[in-house]
Every structure is written in C-alpha cells, then in structure tokens.
Design an enzyme around this catalytic site. Structure first.
Site, short mmCIF file in Angstrom:
data_model
loop_
_atom_site.label_atom_id
_atom_site.label_comp_id
_atom_site.label_asym_id
_atom_site.label_seq_id
_atom_site.Cartn_x
_atom_site.Cartn_y
_atom_site.Cartn_z
N GLY A 147 -13.31 -4.15 0.30
CA GLY A 147 -14.70 -3.68 0.45
C GLY A 147 -15.07 -2.68 -0.63
O GLY A 147 -16.17 -2.73 -1.20
N LYS A 204 -19.06 -16.38 2.54
CA LYS A 204 -20.51 -16.27 2.63
C LYS A 204 -21.19 -15.72 1.38
O LYS A 204 -20.72 -14.77 0.79
CB LYS A 204 -20.86 -15.35 3.80
CG LYS A 204 -20.51 -15.94 5.13
CD LYS A 204 -20.90 -14.95 6.19
CE LYS A 204 -20.66 -15.48 7.57
NZ LYS A 204 -20.80 -14.40 8.55
N ARG A 248 0.82 -1.22 0.00
CA ARG A 248 0.00 0.00 0.00
C ARG A 248 0.85 1.26 0.00
O ARG A 248 0.45 2.28 -0.57
CB ARG A 248 -0.96 -0.02 1.19
CG ARG A 248 -2.11 -0.96 0.91
CD ARG A 248 -3.14 -0.96 1.99
NE ARG A 248 -4.39 -1.51 1.52
CZ ARG A 248 -5.31 -2.05 2.30
NH1 ARG A 248 -5.12 -2.12 3.60
NH2 ARG A 248 -6.42 -2.51 1.78
N GLY A 306 -8.85 -7.66 -1.24
CA GLY A 306 -9.08 -8.59 -0.13
C GLY A 306 -8.21 -9.84 -0.20
O GLY A 306 -7.05 -9.78 -0.61
P1 AMP Z 1 -14.35 -13.44 2.03
O1 AMP Z 1 -13.79 -12.47 3.04
O2 AMP Z 1 -15.82 -13.50 1.99
O3 AMP Z 1 -13.70 -13.29 0.68
O4 AMP Z 1 -13.96 -14.87 2.56
C1 AMP Z 1 -12.65 -15.29 2.71
C2 AMP Z 1 -12.63 -16.43 3.68
O5 AMP Z 1 -13.47 -17.47 3.20
C3 AMP Z 1 -11.27 -17.02 3.84
O6 AMP Z 1 -10.80 -16.74 5.13
C4 AMP Z 1 -11.50 -18.51 3.63
O7 AMP Z 1 -10.86 -19.30 4.59
C5 AMP Z 1 -13.00 -18.65 3.75
N1 AMP Z 1 -13.51 -19.83 3.02
C6 AMP Z 1 -13.33 -20.11 1.72
N2 AMP Z 1 -13.87 -21.29 1.42
C7 AMP Z 1 -14.41 -21.78 2.55
C8 AMP Z 1 -15.11 -22.98 2.88
N3 AMP Z 1 -15.33 -23.92 1.95
N4 AMP Z 1 -15.53 -23.15 4.15
C9 AMP Z 1 -15.27 -22.20 5.07
N5 AMP Z 1 -14.63 -21.05 4.83
C10 AMP Z 1 -14.20 -20.85 3.58
#
Ligand code: AMP
Length: 404
Positions: A384, A211, A35, A361
């Site tokens: 974000g 999620k 950054r 991210g």
């Molecule tokens: P995000 O911040 O929504 O992009 O999510 C990233 C996080 O999703 C990472 O820390 C991953 O460990 C988690 N993640 C990815 N795939 C899975 C999965 N199959 N089950 C649980 N967590 C997951």
C-alpha cells in the site's frame, strides 16, 4: 530532506524504533522472515552505537478479543534474538508499569520488543477491552504522547505502514523532539523517488492485479513520467470493455469503464494491453483455454495473460532503463494461471543495466517465491505504501519525521 540515522549520536540514548514486524505466522511460528531481515541493518547500527533499543510494531489487524492471543509478537522476539545472537526482552504489554520499568532499567546495547501496537485498537489504557477503542489506528493523541515519553529519539523504519497515520508512527513523531528515518525507509524512499521523480528513460511500468479502481491514481501519475505502461491482470478487462472487446465472464468493473476510456484517450498510446488471455470456464485451476486474440469467449473468464502477450510484454521491456512493476499478470495463486506473472518477472530480471523496482504486495511475494529476489534493484517491503508513493501522495509516516 528528512533526518536519517547518521544525523544523531545514539550512545546511551533510549531509541524508540517503529519496525515492520507484520510477518506471516502459522501455529505461533514466523513463516517468512523477510521483514525481520529488512529491519536488521537499523537495529544492528543502533546496537553498534551503544543505544538502548526499544522496538515495536503492529502484527495483523486486531478486531476481536481472540486476536490478542493469535497476534502476539512474542514469536518474533525469539526469532530476532537468534538473528541478533543476543537476548531480546519481550514485554507482553504496550503500556504501563512493567514496560516503563523494563525500559528504565535498560543498559546500552540491550534490546526490548514490546507487544503488538494494534492491541490498543481494542483496549483502553487500563487494559480493559473496548472493541471501538482504535487508539493506534486512529492516532489517539494520548497514546502517541505516552509512547513518545518512553525514549529520547524516534526512528521510523516501518515502510509498510508509512501511508497510515497511526499513533505508533505519526503520533510519536508529533510529540518527540528528535526523530529520523531508519535505513530501510531511507532506502525505500530513495528507490521509489528515483523511479517517480528522476527516471532514466526508457521507463516501462507494468501494472497488474485485480482491480482498475485500486490503481487508477497510479496509472494517472505514471502516465506523466513513464514511456509505456503495460497492463495485465484482471484490471486489463475493464480496459478491454472500454475498447468494445468481448470480455466474457472476466472481471470487469462496470463503473470504471468510463475512467478506463478516459485513461486510454489521454495516454498518447503509452498504455499497452494484453493481446490474448489464458481463460477458464470457472474461477478455478482448470486447464487454460487460450484466446486467439483479445476477445474472450462469452462463456469464459480471462485469468492470465496469454503466450502472445508474454512475448509482446518481453519485447516492450527490451532496452528499458527503468522498470517498475506492481501487481500480478493473472491469478498466480492457481498454478495454471501463474505463467504470465512468472514470465514478466523473468523478463524484468534479465534486463541488463536497468533500474528495476517491484512495488511490494503480491508481485514482491511472487518474485521472492520464484527465486528472483536478488535479480531486482529493489523489492519494496510495503504494498500500500509503495502504491501511494507512486501515486505521488505524501506518506504521513515519513512526512512527520523531522527535516534536516
Ligand atoms: P492486487 O492486490 O490488486 O495487486 O491484486 C492481486 C490479485 O489479483 C491476486 O490475488 C490475483 O489472483 C488477482 N488477479 C489477477 N488477475 C486476475 C484476473 N484475471 N481475474 C481475477 N483476479 C485476478
């Protein structure tokens, strides 16, 4: 169109630059300087144009008194000074006499960095602690007005906070007469706009992460412009559930099954789900057990896309002219479940002549960690912010800057 650096003359002007120095730190040392490097083109341009450069940024979240020590920007001043090969005067306050005096005494081509703007979240203007103050993050108008009074021109070069309405971006921009985007924000906007508003077809989006709830709006918006959306990560299992597939103990958001059903129904077949998974009996870095098809054993949880899905996603990416990727394909923090994320990263990096963008991210961190940093057209510095941009939202930090 927003004003840019090229719309102003900076000679002898005091220029307030909101940068994104929200860098990871360990034991008072910056552990990743991406950054800081990303902010250099704007800072160097201003110095080359004889400006007095006043820099400021947030660093982490400030909730408790001890955060004031832990989250000081002083180590960044030292690092920046090395990179610029000139002194960077650090002011360990965010307002008041010392800061004003330092700025008033500045000569052209000098650089001042003042302390973490989020210190205002737990302090009053007289420096006393007030854990409820939230002056920066609730865009306190007195603070925005005060900061704007310290300079002649405001440059917003912090893309990572462009989706926030804070005193150090929107606040200042609302009160100062002259404002513009810095080179970094200008580039981020141009890159993301090209994907969302003017993508060259075929356009393949890859969305992953934990999620569905976090990414529903992105998927909805991308369905309007993309030819295919490949879905991986934990969020895939809510889609599986919507299709009546066995998900075992995988991450499923029960209250989002309906919306997943709806998205699948309205997607015209654009949504492509994994066809197998790497699964584990517990949320741990155990040896993966590969599912034969989409169904996951009742005692297991899917933690990554499987080898057949890796091949499928690679094939779906073939010939793509525009690719946007946001979110890992699995729990890449566990070495046994990083294969999907690595493979997707590699597949994208190998596409010849494609316009490829990583939306910040975890996926950006993964790409850089894997050594693919130079293999993409653009890696966004804002998780974000790039997500909200791809949702089609207006980012207040950019919107508040003057139009041409
Ligand atoms: P995000 O911040 O929504 O992009 O999510 C990233 C996080 O999703 C990472 O820390 C991953 O460990 C988690 N993640 C990815 N795939 C899975 C999965 N199959 N089950 C649980 N967590 C997951």
């Amino acid at each position: 169109m927003k004003k840019t650096l090229k719309d102003y003359k900076f000679k002898n002007k005091t220029v307030l630059v909101r940068v994104d120095f929200n860098v990871p730190m360990k034991d008072g040392k910056v552990t990743n300087d991406n950054r800081v490097n990303a902010a250099l083109p704007t800072i160097e341009y201003l110095l080359d144009n004889d400006a007095k450069v006043v820099l400021f940024s947030h660093l982490g979240k400030i909730k408790k008194e001890e955060d004031l020590k832990k989250n000081s920007l002083m180590p960044v001043a030292e690092l920046l000074s090395k990179k610029l090969k000139k002194p960077v005067k650090f002011v360990n306050s965010i307002e008041g006499h010392e800061l004003e005096e330092k700025i008033n005494k500045m000569k052209p081509t000098e650089v001042v960095l003042f302390e973490n703007t989020r210190f205002a979240d737990i302090t009053n203007s007289d420096g006393t602690i007030n854990l409820e103050a939230k002056r920066e993050s609730k865009n306190d108008s007195t603070l925005g007005k005060y900061w704007s009074s310290l300079g002649d021109i405001f440059v917003n070069d912090a893309f990572g906070t462009a989706h926030r309405e804070h005193a150090s971006n929107v606040g200042i921009a609302s009160y100062i007469k002259n404002s513009c985007l810095g080179f970094l924000v200008e580039k981020e906007v141009a890159m993301l706009e090209k994907c969302i508003n003017n993508p060259q077809s075929p356009f393949v989006a890859i969305i992953g992460g934990a999620k569905v709830s976090d990414k529903i709006n992105v998927i909805q918006n991308l369905l309007k412009v993309a030819d295919k959306i490949l879905i991986g990560g934990g969020m895939a299992y809510t889609f599986f559930k919507a299709k009546g597939i066995e998900t075992g103990n995988s991450l499923v958001e029960k209250d989002r099954i309906d919306i997943a059903t709806e998205l699948l129904k309205n997607s015209n077949g654009k949504i492509i789900l994994p066809i197998d998974s790497a699964a584990s009996a517990s949320f741990a870095n155990d040896k993966p057990i590969f599912s034969a098809d989409q169904n996951i054993d009742v005692n297991l949880m899917g933690l990554d896309i499987g080898p057949k899905s890796i091949e499928l996603f690679k094939k779906e990416l073939e010939g793509a002219k525009t690719v946007v990727w946001n979110g890992p394909m699995g729990v890449f923090e566990f070495s046994n479940y990083a294969a999907g994320t690595k493979a997707v990263c590699k597949s994208i990096s190998e596409l010849a002549g494609a316009f490829t963008v990583i939306g910040g991210g975890d996926s950006a961190a993964a790409a850089i960690q894997l050594g693919f940093e130079d293999k993409f057209t653009h890696i966004s510095t804002g998780g974000g912010a790039s997500l909200e941009f791809m949702e089609g939202k207006i980012l207040p930090g950019i919107d508040s800057i003057q139009n041409k």
